[in-house]
Design an enzyme around this catalytic site. Structure first.
Site, PDB file in Angstrom:
ATOM      1  N   TYR A   1       0.950  -1.058  -0.035  1.00 19.80           N
ATOM      2  CA  TYR A   1       0.086  -0.076  -0.132  1.00 19.80           C
ATOM      3  C   TYR A   1       0.919   1.207  -0.019  1.00 19.80           C
ATOM      4  O   TYR A   1       0.825   2.194  -0.956  1.00 19.80           O
ATOM      5  CB  TYR A   1      -1.121   0.066   1.163  1.00 19.80           C
ATOM      6  CG  TYR A   1      -1.677   1.287   1.399  1.00 19.80           C
ATOM      7  CD1 TYR A   1      -2.679   1.732   0.387  1.00 19.80           C
ATOM      8  CD2 TYR A   1      -1.417   2.086   2.545  1.00 19.80           C
ATOM      9  CE1 TYR A   1      -3.247   2.876   0.929  1.00 19.80           C
ATOM     10  CE2 TYR A   1      -2.057   3.243   2.853  1.00 19.80           C
ATOM     11  CZ  TYR A   1      -2.854   3.685   1.990  1.00 19.80           C
ATOM     12  OH  TYR A   1      -3.404   4.868   2.073  1.00 19.80           O
TER      13      TYR A   1
ATOM     14  N   LYS B   1       1.423   3.970  -3.158  1.00 23.47           N
ATOM     15  CA  LYS B   1       1.418   5.400  -2.652  1.00 23.47           C
ATOM     16  C   LYS B   1       2.521   6.327  -3.025  1.00 23.47           C
ATOM     17  O   LYS B   1       2.493   7.128  -4.034  1.00 23.47           O
ATOM     18  CB  LYS B   1       0.798   5.707  -1.397  1.00 23.47           C
ATOM     19  CG  LYS B   1      -0.666   5.514  -1.180  1.00 23.47           C
ATOM     20  CD  LYS B   1      -1.521   6.418  -1.999  1.00 23.47           C
ATOM     21  CE  LYS B   1      -3.046   6.311  -1.457  1.00 23.47           C
ATOM     22  NZ  LYS B   1      -3.779   7.038  -2.065  1.00 23.47           N
TER      23      LYS B   1
END
Length: 312
Positions: free
Chosen positions: A145, A149
């Site tokens: 994750y 990003k």
């Protein structure tokens, strides 16, 4: 302005949409409803200045159709937000958070639209005791994750430098409040409040000494909209947070006075845990004059009140 909000039916997106509408903007929401819901936007359902499109940022035709409207600003919130799921299924988070972001950037470039990328404080490496995290703090992809990003941030910066796309990268710290989920992918505050209201045990991963900087969602939405619209923020990376951290142990004790209902359990993915998070928001104050207006105690009270009302 006409503003596209991807992920606008989600928790933070719903508040961003409301803030934009209250300021007189026309809003187009694109959401695949994987994390959001139509009910989150029901308050605005009769507004003629809101258009809701159910679709996927990975679908180029869907994006092409949306950009037939004169989109002037994009607030890109759509993302797979579950850290644990990203560890279990990294391909899913890569395809959505990296390829999906690339697709939106391509449309933004063609439309010459402003672009605000909503990143996360989870991209930061841990801080030492007493150290607030500024935008120059080292980053660390401790989970897919966070890695996705950071990849999205790099793509946004490349479009700013290579094509002159007016873009800003925003890194909100842990955000909580009404409409946030109380399941595993929700935030710690509504999960704890929900369990306290139900008379259930509050489970804490690990020793509970990890800290979080918890920002109320209305403060977050105001920050996102102001930063997205500001020429002074173009090309910048900005943090937003309360500026104070709290241990998960202390948070649980604040929400549930019965200590016998607080339990420590083994962490599912300890490698992705960040031991300490506290925001240095001085840059946002300097560029925008922005500061959060809601204390943690007040925000928890508002969250509890909302959850009580929705239970009836």
């Amino acid at each position: 302005m006409t503003v596209l909000v991807t992920g606008g039916a989600g928790f933070i997106g719903r508040w961003v949409v409301g803030h934009l509408l209250n300021e007189g903007n026309s809003v187009v929401v694109l959401d695949d409803l994987s994390n959001g819901s139509r009910e989150n936007l029901s308050e605005f359902s009769k507004r003629s200045d809101l258009t809701v499109k159910i679709g996927d940022i990975k679908d180029k035709q869907t994006l092409s159709d949306i950009f037939r409207t004169d989109i002037e600003e994009i607030i890109h919130l759509a993302a797979n937000i579950n850290v644990q799921e990203s560890i279990d299924n990294p391909r899913k988070v890569f395809e959505n958070d990296v390829i999906g972001t690339f697709n939106i950037l391509e449309e933004a470039k063609k439309a010459d639209a402003r672009f605000a990328f909503i990143s996360t404080c989870m991209v930061y490496d841990t801080a030492s005791s007493g150290e607030a995290i500024s935008e120059t703090h080292p980053t660390k992809a401790a989970s897919p994750y966070a890695g996705a990003k950071l990849a999205g941030e790099n793509m946004v910066q490349s479009y700013y430098h290579a094509y002159g796309l007016p873009a800003v990268i925003l890194r909100p710290f842990n955000t909580y409040g009404p409409y946030q989920k109380t399941t595993g992918e929700g935030g710690v505050v509504p999960i704890f409040v929900n369990k306290e209201l139900n008379g259930e045990t509050l489970n804490i991963y690990g020793d509970g000494n990890q800290t979080r900087d918890l920002m109320y969602v209305e403060d977050c939405a105001e920050f996102v909209v102001r930063a997205a619209m500001s020429d002074r923020c173009t090309g910048q990376i900005l943090n937003a947070g309360l500026g104070k951290d709290i241990t998960i142990n202390d948070l649980a004790a604040m929400i549930c006075k019965d200590r016998s209902r607080i339990k420590h359990i083994q962490h599912i993915h300890p490698q992705s845990e960040i031991p300490r998070l506290v925001c240095d928001r001085s840059k946002a104050k300097k560029l925008l004059g922005w500061e959060p207006g809601t204390s943690l105690e007040e925000g928890i009270g508002k969250t509890r009140e909302f959850m009580n009302l929705t239970r009836r």
